[in-house]
Enzyme design. Sequence first.
Site, PDB file in Angstrom:
ATOM      1  N   HIS A   7       0.959  -0.518   5.373  1.00  0.00           N
ATOM      2  CA  HIS A   7      -0.150  -1.236   4.736  1.00  0.00           C
ATOM      3  C   HIS A   7       0.150  -2.718   4.656  1.00  0.00           C
ATOM      4  O   HIS A   7       1.291  -3.151   4.799  1.00  0.00           O
ATOM      5  CB  HIS A   7      -0.456  -0.687   3.333  1.00  0.00           C
ATOM      6  CG  HIS A   7       0.655  -0.836   2.336  1.00  0.00           C
ATOM      7  ND1 HIS A   7       1.611   0.131   2.121  1.00  0.00           N
ATOM      8  CD2 HIS A   7       0.972  -1.846   1.484  1.00  0.00           C
ATOM      9  CE1 HIS A   7       2.450  -0.270   1.176  1.00  0.00           C
ATOM     10  NE2 HIS A   7       2.088  -1.465   0.778  1.00  0.00           N
ATOM     11  N   HIS A  79       2.387  -8.762   0.595  1.00  0.00           N
ATOM     12  CA  HIS A  79       3.491  -8.222   1.404  1.00  0.00           C
ATOM     13  C   HIS A  79       2.971  -7.332   2.517  1.00  0.00           C
ATOM     14  O   HIS A  79       1.788  -6.966   2.540  1.00  0.00           O
ATOM     15  CB  HIS A  79       4.521  -7.462   0.539  1.00  0.00           C
ATOM     16  CG  HIS A  79       4.050  -6.182  -0.068  1.00  0.00           C
ATOM     17  ND1 HIS A  79       3.526  -6.094  -1.348  1.00  0.00           N
ATOM     18  CD2 HIS A  79       4.009  -4.907   0.409  1.00  0.00           C
ATOM     19  CE1 HIS A  79       3.204  -4.841  -1.619  1.00  0.00           C
ATOM     20  NE2 HIS A  79       3.475  -4.089  -0.563  1.00  0.00           N
ATOM     21  N   GLU A 130       8.266  -4.729   2.569  1.00  0.00           N
ATOM     22  CA  GLU A 130       8.573  -3.444   1.944  1.00  0.00           C
ATOM     23  C   GLU A 130       8.890  -2.448   3.057  1.00  0.00           C
ATOM     24  O   GLU A 130       8.249  -2.457   4.115  1.00  0.00           O
ATOM     25  CB  GLU A 130       7.349  -2.961   1.142  1.00  0.00           C
ATOM     26  CG  GLU A 130       7.577  -1.622   0.445  1.00  0.00           C
ATOM     27  CD  GLU A 130       6.372  -1.133  -0.357  1.00  0.00           C
ATOM     28  OE1 GLU A 130       5.261  -1.669  -0.157  1.00  0.00           O
ATOM     29  OE2 GLU A 130       6.544  -0.208  -1.177  1.00  0.00           O
TER      30      GLU A 130
END
Lengths: 134, 134
Positions: A7, A79, A130
């Site tokens: 994502h 992010h 991430e």
Amino acid sequence: MIGRLNHVAIAVPDLEAASASYANTLGAKVSAPQPEPDHGVTVVFVELPNTKIELLHPLGADSPIAGFLAKNPAGGIHHVCYEVDDILAARDKLKAEGARVLGDGEPKIGAHGKPVLFLHPKDFFGTLVELEQV
Amino acid sequence: MIGRLNHVAIAVPDLEAASASYANTLGAKVSAPQPEPDHGVTVVFVELPNTKIELLHPLGADSPIAGFLAKNPAGGIHHVCYEVDDILAARDKLKAEGARVLGDGEPKIGAHGKPVLFLHPKDFFGTLVELEQV
């Protein structure tokens, strides 16, 4: 090592307005707002055919995105999250290459119920990365 | 209306270092640097299984990312690009909804040889959105 882009997270000051904009103006499929009190955010998932956008809004007093929104009051891309098969192997390789893992270096259970780590933006050209084990 | 996430663009101050980091530290497949003089950038494509990351570095005197790197010298996530089937229909719908299209409002041929438009970040919560007709 990294696999799919899981994502892109976008922090927004007004979750209802952002959700309506993605649903109506951009014509995307969006979820209902999902409170994640353990992670200090409320999330709306924008489901695209190949990945998803996560619209994040602070929840509670210690939200990890409160500082970002204080610096970027209009919102912004917060992010990117890449998938890995083995987060401990990924972490060890990254540390051996000199990359810094945020926090205590141990994977936490993320908002999708899977182990995640965050990497220091200074090691990735200003981008907060991430990693999520899938 | 919007379809796949075509790419996430990350502006970087050192393209060689960023490319090496994605290839070696993150273990991704990266392309050779590709100069795009008509677009004022040199691009390295990071190929993920479901989408791509584009590492952008300024090329020439009038690069559209020079201002961003001046404000974000370490680099950062510059924009997201969503695919649409019909860019003129998308533009007209967006304008009818009050969204602002950057430039003169006419699609330009983008770095992939396809028609693109950019939408004003103020209308999308601080996020610069590119639309590409596929």
